[in-house]
Design a protein around this motif. Structure first.
Motif, short mmCIF file in Angstrom:
data_model
loop_
_atom_site.label_atom_id
_atom_site.label_comp_id
_atom_site.label_asym_id
_atom_site.label_seq_id
_atom_site.Cartn_x
_atom_site.Cartn_y
_atom_site.Cartn_z
N ALA A 298 -1.31 8.04 8.62
CA ALA A 298 -1.02 6.61 8.67
C ALA A 298 -1.13 6.09 10.11
CB ALA A 298 0.38 6.33 8.11
N THR A 299 -0.58 6.84 11.05
CA THR A 299 -0.65 6.45 12.46
C THR A 299 -2.10 6.35 12.91
OG1 THR A 299 1.50 7.44 12.91
CG2 THR A 299 0.05 7.09 14.81
N THR A 300 -2.91 7.34 12.54
CA THR A 300 -4.34 7.32 12.88
C THR A 300 -5.02 6.09 12.31
OG1 THR A 300 -4.41 9.74 12.98
CG2 THR A 300 -6.51 8.60 12.65
N ALA A 301 -4.57 5.66 11.12
CA ALA A 301 -5.15 4.49 10.45
C ALA A 301 -4.54 3.17 10.92
CB ALA A 301 -4.98 4.63 8.94
N GLY A 302 -3.60 3.23 11.88
CA GLY A 302 -2.98 2.01 12.40
C GLY A 302 -1.86 1.47 11.53
N MET A 303 -1.19 2.37 10.81
CA MET A 303 -0.14 1.96 9.89
C MET A 303 1.18 2.67 10.21
SD MET A 303 -1.89 0.01 7.67
CE MET A 303 -1.35 0.00 5.98
N ASN A 304 2.27 2.05 9.79
CA ASN A 304 3.60 2.67 9.80
C ASN A 304 3.84 3.28 8.43
OD1 ASN A 304 4.64 1.77 12.39
ND2 ASN A 304 4.71 -0.28 11.49
N ALA A 305 4.52 4.42 8.40
CA ALA A 305 4.89 5.05 7.13
C ALA A 305 6.40 5.05 7.00
CB ALA A 305 4.35 6.47 7.07
N ALA A 306 6.90 4.53 5.89
CA ALA A 306 8.34 4.50 5.62
C ALA A 306 8.81 5.88 5.16
CB ALA A 306 8.65 3.46 4.55
N THR A 307 10.11 6.04 5.04
CA THR A 307 10.70 7.26 4.52
C THR A 307 10.28 7.43 3.06
OG1 THR A 307 12.60 6.94 5.96
CG2 THR A 307 12.90 8.43 4.08
N PRO A 308 9.94 8.66 2.63
CA PRO A 308 9.54 8.87 1.24
C PRO A 308 10.62 8.40 0.25
CG PRO A 308 9.06 10.82 2.53
CD PRO A 308 9.87 9.90 3.41
N LEU A 309 10.17 7.86 -0.86
CA LEU A 309 11.03 7.36 -1.92
C LEU A 309 10.65 8.09 -3.21
CD1 LEU A 309 12.95 4.99 -2.98
CD2 LEU A 309 10.83 3.74 -3.41
N THR A 310 11.63 8.56 -3.95
CA THR A 310 11.35 9.20 -5.23
C THR A 310 10.89 8.14 -6.22
OG1 THR A 310 12.95 10.95 -4.84
CG2 THR A 310 12.34 10.52 -7.13
N VAL A 311 9.69 8.32 -6.78
CA VAL A 311 9.16 7.35 -7.74
C VAL A 311 9.01 7.95 -9.14
CG1 VAL A 311 8.07 5.88 -6.01
CG2 VAL A 311 6.77 7.78 -7.00
N LEU B 107 0.87 -1.17 0.00
CA LEU B 107 0.00 0.00 0.00
C LEU B 107 0.90 1.22 0.00
CD1 LEU B 107 -3.17 0.55 2.13
CD2 LEU B 107 -1.58 2.39 1.71
N TRP B 108 0.71 2.12 -0.98
CA TRP B 108 1.55 3.30 -1.15
C TRP B 108 0.71 4.57 -1.18
CZ3 TRP B 108 6.90 3.52 -1.85
CH2 TRP B 108 7.55 2.29 -1.92
N VAL B 109 1.20 5.62 -0.54
CA VAL B 109 0.64 6.95 -0.71
C VAL B 109 1.63 7.73 -1.57
CG1 VAL B 109 -0.03 9.10 0.44
CG2 VAL B 109 -0.54 6.90 1.53
N LEU B 110 1.15 8.26 -2.70
CA LEU B 110 1.98 9.03 -3.62
C LEU B 110 1.65 10.51 -3.47
CD1 LEU B 110 1.72 6.74 -6.77
CD2 LEU B 110 3.35 6.63 -4.89
N THR B 111 2.66 11.34 -3.26
CA THR B 111 2.47 12.77 -3.07
C THR B 111 3.41 13.54 -3.99
OG1 THR B 111 4.13 12.92 -1.31
CG2 THR B 111 1.87 12.46 -0.63
N PRO B 112 2.98 14.72 -4.45
CA PRO B 112 3.91 15.54 -5.23
C PRO B 112 5.16 15.85 -4.41
CG PRO B 112 1.67 16.37 -5.45
CD PRO B 112 1.66 15.34 -4.35
N LYS B 113 6.31 15.88 -5.09
CA LYS B 113 7.57 16.17 -4.41
C LYS B 113 7.59 17.60 -3.89
CE LYS B 113 11.35 14.54 -6.35
NZ LYS B 113 12.34 14.16 -7.39
N PRO B 114 8.39 17.89 -2.85
CA PRO B 114 8.50 19.25 -2.34
C PRO B 114 8.82 20.23 -3.47
CG PRO B 114 9.63 17.75 -0.87
CD PRO B 114 9.21 16.95 -2.09
N PRO C 145 3.40 21.75 -7.16
CA PRO C 145 2.04 22.06 -6.73
C PRO C 145 1.41 20.85 -6.02
CG PRO C 145 2.37 22.76 -9.00
CD PRO C 145 3.60 21.97 -8.60
N GLY C 146 0.80 21.10 -4.88
CA GLY C 146 0.14 20.03 -4.13
C GLY C 146 1.05 19.21 -3.26
N ALA C 147 2.34 19.61 -3.14
CA ALA C 147 3.29 18.85 -2.31
C ALA C 147 2.75 18.74 -0.89
CB ALA C 147 4.65 19.53 -2.32
N ALA C 148 2.70 17.54 -0.38
CA ALA C 148 2.20 17.28 0.97
C ALA C 148 3.37 16.90 1.86
CB ALA C 148 1.18 16.16 0.95
N SER C 149 3.33 17.35 3.07
CA SER C 149 4.38 17.02 4.04
C SER C 149 4.34 15.54 4.38
CB SER C 149 4.16 17.86 5.30
OG SER C 149 4.89 17.32 6.38
N SER C 150 5.52 14.93 4.47
CA SER C 150 5.56 13.52 4.87
C SER C 150 5.05 13.36 6.30
CB SER C 150 6.96 12.94 4.72
OG SER C 150 7.88 13.64 5.53
#
Length: 141
Positions: free
Chosen positions: A112-125, A90-97, A100-105
């Protein structure tokens, strides 16, 4: 090593999807990266399915932008995980810093924490998008 990472990225292997996997995408809009979508479909040999797909899937990508409600992201993560068969990626894709629309990690981490998940360090895709891999608590990063 750069060549290995570059090759993996070019072939969408960093997502952990496999040939034959059904991948569901959430929150598609006109600004998404068609190159990411094309690489995933080439890797899996399958078309991406939308949020209304009525069966379990092997992987999920969520397109997320700044300005969207953080609570809505947490709800979307929960909904997406509910249709994810087994322990598929499961991946969340966000615009890079700077895009337009860049979201903070941190916003993604909080949702993710609220949803009961761990989030890894962002990866450039791609040139314009980062990906953040989510795993349920207790499953590691």
């Amino acid at each position: 090593m750069g060549t290995v990472n570059e090759t993996a990225s070019k072939n969408a292997e960093e997502f952990g999807f496999h040939e034959g996997d059904v991948i569901q995408e959430w929150l598609w809009d006109d600004d998404v990266s068609d190159s990411i979508r094309d690489r995933i479909m080439t890797l899996t040999g399958e078309d991406l399915v939308d949020e209304d797909y009525g069966a379990a899937v092997n992987g999920v990508i969520i397109w997320w932008r700044d300005g969207d409600d953080e609570d809505a992201l947490a709800d979307t993560i929960v909904d997406a995980y509910a249709v994810l068969g087994g322990d598929g990626p499961l991946w969340v894709l966000t615009p890079k810093p700077g895009r337009p629309g860049a979201a903070s990690s941190i916003t993604v981490q909080s949702a993710a924490t609220t949803a009961g998940m761990n989030a890894a360090t962002p990866l450039t895709v791609s040139d314009d998008w980062n990906g953040i891999h989510l795993t349920p608590y207790g499953k590691g990063r």
